[in-house]
Enzyme design. Structure first.
Site, mmCIF file in Angstrom:
data_model
loop_
_atom_site.group_PDB
_atom_site.id
_atom_site.type_symbol
_atom_site.label_atom_id
_atom_site.label_comp_id
_atom_site.label_asym_id
_atom_site.label_seq_id
_atom_site.Cartn_x
_atom_site.Cartn_y
_atom_site.Cartn_z
ATOM 1 N N LYS A 108 -21.359 108.912 -84.018
ATOM 2 C CA LYS A 108 -22.001 109.821 -83.074
ATOM 3 C C LYS A 108 -21.131 110.020 -81.842
ATOM 4 O O LYS A 108 -20.876 111.152 -81.426
ATOM 5 C CB LYS A 108 -23.367 109.237 -82.682
ATOM 6 C CG LYS A 108 -24.323 110.239 -82.137
ATOM 7 C CD LYS A 108 -25.660 109.568 -81.788
ATOM 8 C CE LYS A 108 -26.482 109.260 -83.026
ATOM 9 N NZ LYS A 108 -27.586 108.332 -82.737
ATOM 10 N N ARG A 154 -28.229 106.132 -76.904
ATOM 11 C CA ARG A 154 -28.204 106.402 -78.343
ATOM 12 C C ARG A 154 -27.280 105.444 -79.071
ATOM 13 O O ARG A 154 -26.179 105.159 -78.604
ATOM 14 C CB ARG A 154 -27.726 107.840 -78.584
ATOM 15 C CG ARG A 154 -28.384 108.853 -77.682
ATOM 16 C CD ARG A 154 -27.798 110.244 -77.856
ATOM 17 N NE ARG A 154 -28.045 110.792 -79.181
ATOM 18 C CZ ARG A 154 -27.531 111.937 -79.619
ATOM 19 N NH1 ARG A 154 -26.712 112.640 -78.849
ATOM 20 N NH2 ARG A 154 -27.794 112.349 -80.839
ATOM 21 N N GLY A 184 -31.993 106.336 -88.943
ATOM 22 C CA GLY A 184 -33.256 105.712 -88.596
ATOM 23 C C GLY A 184 -33.203 104.206 -88.423
ATOM 24 O O GLY A 184 -34.235 103.577 -88.236
ATOM 25 N N MET A 201 -31.549 102.431 -86.074
ATOM 26 C CA MET A 201 -31.637 101.977 -84.695
ATOM 27 C C MET A 201 -32.208 103.096 -83.847
ATOM 28 O O MET A 201 -32.056 104.258 -84.163
ATOM 29 C CB MET A 201 -30.259 101.564 -84.216
ATOM 30 C CG MET A 201 -29.892 100.214 -84.792
ATOM 31 S SD MET A 201 -28.178 99.843 -84.638
ATOM 32 C CE MET A 201 -27.449 101.069 -85.657
ATOM 33 N N ARG A 213 -22.412 115.697 -87.805
ATOM 34 C CA ARG A 213 -21.816 114.732 -88.737
ATOM 35 C C ARG A 213 -21.771 115.370 -90.102
ATOM 36 O O ARG A 213 -22.444 116.368 -90.357
ATOM 37 C CB ARG A 213 -22.657 113.454 -88.781
ATOM 38 C CG ARG A 213 -24.065 113.710 -89.268
ATOM 39 C CD ARG A 213 -24.873 112.434 -89.364
ATOM 40 N NE ARG A 213 -26.272 112.770 -89.546
ATOM 41 C CZ ARG A 213 -27.298 112.019 -89.149
ATOM 42 N NH1 ARG A 213 -27.075 110.900 -88.536
ATOM 43 N NH2 ARG A 213 -28.523 112.392 -89.367
ATOM 44 N N HIS A 271 -37.915 111.436 -92.144
ATOM 45 C CA HIS A 271 -37.336 110.173 -92.587
ATOM 46 C C HIS A 271 -37.418 110.027 -94.105
ATOM 47 O O HIS A 271 -36.432 109.713 -94.778
ATOM 48 C CB HIS A 271 -38.068 109.015 -91.910
ATOM 49 C CG HIS A 271 -37.582 107.666 -92.335
ATOM 50 N ND1 HIS A 271 -38.175 106.958 -93.344
ATOM 51 C CD2 HIS A 271 -36.519 106.934 -91.924
ATOM 52 C CE1 HIS A 271 -37.519 105.821 -93.521
ATOM 53 N NE2 HIS A 271 -36.506 105.777 -92.667
ATOM 54 N N SER A 308 -11.205 90.531 -121.418
ATOM 55 C CA SER A 308 -12.222 91.314 -120.740
ATOM 56 C C SER A 308 -12.906 90.378 -119.758
ATOM 57 O O SER A 308 -13.444 89.344 -120.152
ATOM 58 C CB SER A 308 -13.227 91.858 -121.756
ATOM 59 O OG SER A 308 -14.246 92.546 -121.074
ATOM 60 N N CYS A 322 -16.132 93.902 -118.164
ATOM 61 C CA CYS A 322 -17.336 94.373 -118.839
ATOM 62 C C CYS A 322 -18.610 93.842 -118.203
ATOM 63 O O CYS A 322 -19.685 93.952 -118.772
ATOM 64 C CB CYS A 322 -17.296 94.045 -120.320
ATOM 65 S SG CYS A 322 -17.310 92.279 -120.661
ATOM 66 N N TYR A 335 -8.891 98.992 -118.005
ATOM 67 C CA TYR A 335 -10.154 99.712 -118.198
ATOM 68 C C TYR A 335 -11.314 99.004 -117.517
ATOM 69 O O TYR A 335 -11.219 97.819 -117.189
ATOM 70 C CB TYR A 335 -10.456 99.876 -119.699
ATOM 71 C CG TYR A 335 -10.831 98.604 -120.406
ATOM 72 C CD1 TYR A 335 -12.163 98.217 -120.516
ATOM 73 C CD2 TYR A 335 -9.871 97.772 -120.969
ATOM 74 C CE1 TYR A 335 -12.528 97.047 -121.155
ATOM 75 C CE2 TYR A 335 -10.216 96.595 -121.619
ATOM 76 C CZ TYR A 335 -11.543 96.235 -121.713
ATOM 77 O OH TYR A 335 -11.907 95.074 -122.335
HETATM 78 P P1 ADP Z 1 -30.698 109.183 -84.599
HETATM 79 O O1 ADP Z 1 -29.433 108.469 -84.814
HETATM 80 O O2 ADP Z 1 -31.899 108.420 -85.022
HETATM 81 O O3 ADP Z 1 -30.654 110.587 -85.092
HETATM 82 P P2 ADP Z 1 -30.210 110.196 -81.971
HETATM 83 O O4 ADP Z 1 -29.422 109.389 -81.016
HETATM 84 O O5 ADP Z 1 -29.501 111.302 -82.634
HETATM 85 O O6 ADP Z 1 -30.900 109.243 -83.018
HETATM 86 O O7 ADP Z 1 -31.434 110.740 -81.154
HETATM 87 C C1 ADP Z 1 -32.532 111.331 -81.776
HETATM 88 C C2 ADP Z 1 -32.873 112.627 -81.111
HETATM 89 O O8 ADP Z 1 -33.125 112.432 -79.739
HETATM 90 C C3 ADP Z 1 -31.790 113.664 -81.133
HETATM 91 O O9 ADP Z 1 -31.766 114.351 -82.339
HETATM 92 C C4 ADP Z 1 -32.200 114.565 -79.999
HETATM 93 O O10 ADP Z 1 -33.178 115.463 -80.437
HETATM 94 C C5 ADP Z 1 -32.796 113.606 -79.025
HETATM 95 N N1 ADP Z 1 -31.810 113.332 -77.969
HETATM 96 C C6 ADP Z 1 -30.892 112.362 -77.936
HETATM 97 N N2 ADP Z 1 -30.148 112.440 -76.814
HETATM 98 C C7 ADP Z 1 -30.621 113.499 -76.133
HETATM 99 C C8 ADP Z 1 -30.263 114.118 -74.888
HETATM 100 N N3 ADP Z 1 -29.264 113.668 -74.138
HETATM 101 N N4 ADP Z 1 -30.974 115.181 -74.497
HETATM 102 C C9 ADP Z 1 -31.987 115.638 -75.258
HETATM 103 N N5 ADP Z 1 -32.364 115.123 -76.415
HETATM 104 C C10 ADP Z 1 -31.693 114.056 -76.857
HETATM 105 MG MG MG Z 2 -29.428 111.975 -84.578
HETATM 106 MG MG MG Z 3 -33.884 107.494 -84.857
#
Ligand code: ADP
Ligand code: MG
Ligand code: MG
Length: 876
Positions: A23, A93, A102, A104, A337, A455, A764, A831, A851
């Site tokens: 990220k 984040r 999902g 963390m 991503r 999710h 094998s 195997c 193999y």
């Molecule tokens: P995950 O890895 O679970 O997708 P994210 O870090 O992407 O978690 O955060 C989930 C959501 O939170 C993002 O998709 C976005 O909608 C919202 N979010 C995260 N950071 C910001 C921000 N700086 N401003 C507005 N919304 C945010």
């Molecule tokens: Mg996200």
């Molecule tokens: Mg999340």
């Protein structure tokens, strides 16, 4: 100079994912490409490692650096963190090297307190928005940082809504939200015995710690084990300026893919919600609108977004999964991503990208995850039966495939029932990361809420599990364990069927038919075969398995387990006669009855493989496995065999072993009873003669002696084989070749492989047994204690699923070198179960095996894994 732990977005790029997480690296890349990204900084994965090294503390050096970067960020944003006049709020984040959806949690709106919220209300002239943000923050912070579960807060909201007589969150007024904040904080104090932290700096540091801590939570650990992600990678933390999708009707938040992640079709695909924030879209609280709707709602924003999406896809040369937020008509990119996709979509995208000139064949081969191919090969509903069935209702076709099973309502039940061999369909209002193991156990997943990016949908697609999501007409009663749909009530344990390709839900069991593969699959696999250097064989005990394996591209049979042929009803009696025999003559008589069956089976296999290698392993399991254990069975079988119960019981008692895994089995059986080897050789050779006679191809049998640990024991059995075979071949007057080889599955065999290679024409690696014997625990018992080993990070992965490269792998490597030293042209393969596991296949390529052999349905997986290994690390 001290170590650098923190990076501004402008200091990073996409190649820094090890340090900044996926990220953080991509936020940096988008920033430097001039895209509209709310600014901030990323605390590196090294800081996470340091946090654990320091006994789960953020040390002063890192704290100071975070403070320093907060100041830099304030300058860039032109606002001060939690400044009551015009506050900069942030999101905290998490982001590891590999995406862990999902696993963390993110905290939004951080920096708010009773004073700052007033400033925010005043500055934005929107009190409702300010308090909505504040109550969200308290909820998220309490949940993620303080482990006060979210549902407790949901209850308070529901109560408030009931008092006001409204249904939707959006119907609550500013005053209602203010009141919620008061109630939330009171609840917090009651539970925690202290006030909700109001100092924004304390909030920030606690949030960062919570993200680091979450790297080690149980669900993250389960996810890592399923996906072979090493514990020591750690997670990065991005701190980013908040933008607000919940600030009115010209605001919103959404998720979109540059191509359809279910089909691969080239068109923008996604969903968004007006006046919403963050997880609202994925949580499935309200039902979002398709991205195309944005074209009508905000044409300018849509145009800008579409153009950014296009640029991102070209930049990464892959389908992108993007998160965005609109604040008062202005677009912000929050994440991009490489998008997760179904197997079919992965193939289509890979092939399309080649045709569009974006990538070459080799790159395309690397783009599809081998494990995913499994999904393609899974059964689909029988078309006729499907036509006759009447759907109870319809949800979103979130993850394709066909699922049929008995209804359960919790992830724990799914796991439990599946353990007992039941096929289950998991029905939930929505799923959450805690449900991951239960989802893994289910044939299919059905949810009431949530869109295509919920999710449940994301996780199911990743697993290749059929999923129908967002079927709002379903009414679930968790307490009664029932749901109603289309006027019908379905109870726990009832059969239902899900069609993940149409979204249809059926209140009955529908038979399914095997998958049919074509089109992109064929073209793609041709590329894979072009680059792969390992041969791929299949494990097959029957002509049916052999044909299935051939259809999936197997080039031979790497393991035919002959004992499976003895278990069949018509044969087991002769087998038992053999076991209870008291003299060699009696034993030979019984074996003579089995011989024609074996010969017939081998003929079937040779026919199916049309001259390709067929490796036949001699009798392997301990003999007691063929005898009954229950009193009533013993009586019946004694009668059948025409012996007394006492005699049969005697035989059973004499076969009792303290540790059958290390007992009288494998080649040891033939050392004791050479007539077994004689009979099996007769069947192998006679079958080869018969099949060669009636076909254009030539059969060259390969005989494999199991469980060898000493060259003399191999030689002993081999002498019997050779004597028998040569005699039969001579009598037939044919010029037939055959090979005798061995399994390497006892550590001593690996250690003395140079000697064993004097007698063995091929090896094998039986890595199931080799793993058991090397670790010194049996696969059947390890389940009981391995969980404690995972919890304590002693082992991170199941060594029976993924070859242990350090220990077992070292033995394999040694045996490869020793074997080739004695016999340079020795044919080497594997195997065990590992032959169909992608990372293990890569290892096999790297150590120079010829193999791999795996079950028929894993063959395409192995072909692709072998191709990827060869592209990454070509052999001369
Ligand atoms: P995950 O890895 O679970 O997708 P994210 O870090 O992407 O978690 O955060 C989930 C959501 O939170 C993002 O998709 C976005 O909608 C919202 N979010 C995260 N950071 C910001 C921000 N700086 N401003 C507005 N919304 C945010
Ligand atoms: Mg996200
Ligand atoms: Mg999340």
């Amino acid at each position: 100079m001290s170590h650098k732990y923190v990076y501004l977005f402008s200091e990073g790029n996409k190649d820094m994912r090890e340090l900044l997480g996926g990220k953080g690296a991509n936020l940096a890349e988008m920033t430097n490409a001039g895209m509209p990204v709310p600014q901030g900084f990323t605390i590196s994965t090294e800081a996470c490692t340091q946090y654990y090294n320091d006994g789960r503390q953020i040390n002063d050096e890192i704290k100071a650096e975070i403070d320093e970067y907060l100041v830099k960020m304030e300058k860039i944003c032109g606002k001060k963190f939690a400044d009551p006049e015009n506050p900069l709020l942030v999101s905290v984040r998490s982001g590891a090297r590999a995406s862990m959806p999902g696993m963390m949690d993110t905290i939004l709106n951080l920096g708010l307190n009773d004073v700052v919220v007033k400033g925010l209300a005043k500055f934005t002239n929107n009190e409702r928005f300010a308090y909505d943000s504040y109550r969200r923050f308290i909820q998220m912070f309490s949940d993620v940082v303080m482990e006060l579960p979210k549902p407790e807060f949901e209850k308070i909201i529901d109560q408030k809504k009931a008092e006001k007589g409204v249904k939707m969150d959006t119907e609550l007024s500013a005053d209602d939200l203010k009141d919620l904040v008061v109630r939330f904080k009171a609840f917090y104090k009651e539970k925690k015995g202290e006030d909700f932290p109001s100092d924004p700096k304390v909030q920030l540091m606690e949030a960062v710690k919570a993200v680091f801590r979450s790297w080690d939570n149980p669900r993250a650990n389960v996810y890592r084990r399923l996906n072979e992600i090493p514990y020591d990678w750690g997670t990065a933390v991005s701190v980013q300026a908040m933008v607000f999708g919940n600030s009115g009707d010209r605001s919103g938040t959404g998720v979109a893919f540059t191509r359809n992640p279910a089909t691969g079709e080239k068109a923008l695909f996604g969903e968004y919600l007006i006046n919403a924030q963050g997880e609202d879209v994925v949580a499935g609280v309200r039902t979002p609108s398709p991205i195309a709707q944005l074209k009508q709602d905000m044409p300018e924003v849509y145009k800008q977004f579409a153009s950014i999406a296009d640029r991102l896809e070209k930049h990464y040369t892959d389908m992108q999964d993007m998160e965005f937020t609109i604040e008062n008509g202005k677009l912000y990119m929050l994440q991009t991503r490489n998008g997760k996709r179904t197997a079919n979509a992965a193939l289509k995208v890979a092939v399309d990208l080649v045709d569009e000139g974006m990538i070459d064949e080799k790159e395309a081969v690397l783009r599809v995850e081998p494990k995913q191919l499994d999904a393609l090969l899974h059964p689909q509903f029988d078309a006729e039966a499907l036509k006759k069935a009447k759907a109870l209702g319809k949800g979103l076709a979130a993850s394709p495939g066909a699922a049929c099973g008995r209804v359960v309502f919790s992830a724990e039940d799914a796991k439990e029932w599946a353990k007992n061999g039941e096929k289950v369909v998991l029905v939930r209002r929505e799923t959450s990361p805690e449900d991951i193991e239960g989802m893994q156990s289910a044939e299919g997943i059905l949810t009431v809420r949530g869109g295509m990016t919920s999710h449940a949908a994301v996780v199911a697609r990743g697993m290749g599990t059929c999923c129908v999501s967002g079927c709002g007409e379903i009414v679930v009663d968790y307490d009664a364990k029932t749901f109603t749909l289309g006027g019908k009530t379905i109870k726990e344990g009832d059969y239902i069927s899900l069609d993940g390709t149409t979204g249809n839900i059926y209140g009955e069991a529908i038979p399914s038919a095997p998958a049919t593969i074509s089109g992109n699959f064929g073209r793609f696999m041709e590329w894979a075969d072009k680059y792969r250097q390992l041969e791929v064989y299949t494990n097959a005990d029957t002509p049916r398995d052999a044909k299935q394996g051939r259809k999936f591209g197997a080039e031979g049979i790497g393991l035919c387990r002959t004992e499976h042929m003895f278990f069949e009803e018509t044969r087991i009696k002769a087998m038992r006669e053999m076991i209870v025999a008291e003299t060699t003559e009696e034993r030979e008589k019984a074996l003579a009855k089995i011989m024609p069956f074996q010969q017939g089976d081998f003929e079937g296999l040779y026919e199916a493989m049309e001259g390709r290698p067929v490796i036949i392993r001699y009798l392997d399991p301990p003999l007691h496995e063929f005898l009954p254990t229950k009193e009533e069975d013993i009586k019946e079988i004694a009668d059948e065999l025409g012996i007394t119960v006492a005699r049969l019981k005697n035989v059973i008692a004499s076969l009792h072993e303290f540790n059958p895994m290390m007992g009288h089995r494998g080649c040891r059986l033939c050392v004791t009873y050479p007539e077994i080897a004689k009979m099996q050789t007769t069947a192998v050779i006679n079958a080869a003669i018969a099949v060669t006679k009636r076909n254009k191809f030539k059969v060259e049998p390969r005989i494999m002696i199991p469980l060898v640990g000493e060259v003399k024991e191999l030689k002993f059995v081999k002498d019997i084989v050779v004597e028998t075979a040569d005699q039969l071949i001579k009598e037939s007057g044919m010029d037939m070749k055959y090979q005798v080889g061995t399994m390497i599955e006892i550590p001593r065999a690996a250690l003395t492989a140079d000697e064993i290679a004097k007698e063995a024409e091929f090896f094998s690696f039986g890595t199931n047994d080799l793993t058991q014997m090397t670790f010194g625990f049996s696969r059947d018992d390890a389940g009981k204690f391995l969980d404690s080993y995972y919890e304590n990070k002693i082992y991170e992965l199941d060594p029976f699923a993924h070859l242990d490269q350090k220990g077992v792998g070292k033995l394999v490597k040694m045996a490869v070198e020793l074997g080739r030293k004695t016999r340079p042209d020795i044919h080497l393969g594997i195997c065990g179960e590992h032959g169909g596991d992608p990372t293990s296949v890569e290892f096999c390529h790297d150590v120079g095996l010829n193999y791999v052999s795996c079950s028929p349905f894993r063959v395409p997986v192995a072909r692709l894994a072998a191709a990827q290994a060869a592209i990454k690390n070509p052999r001369k």
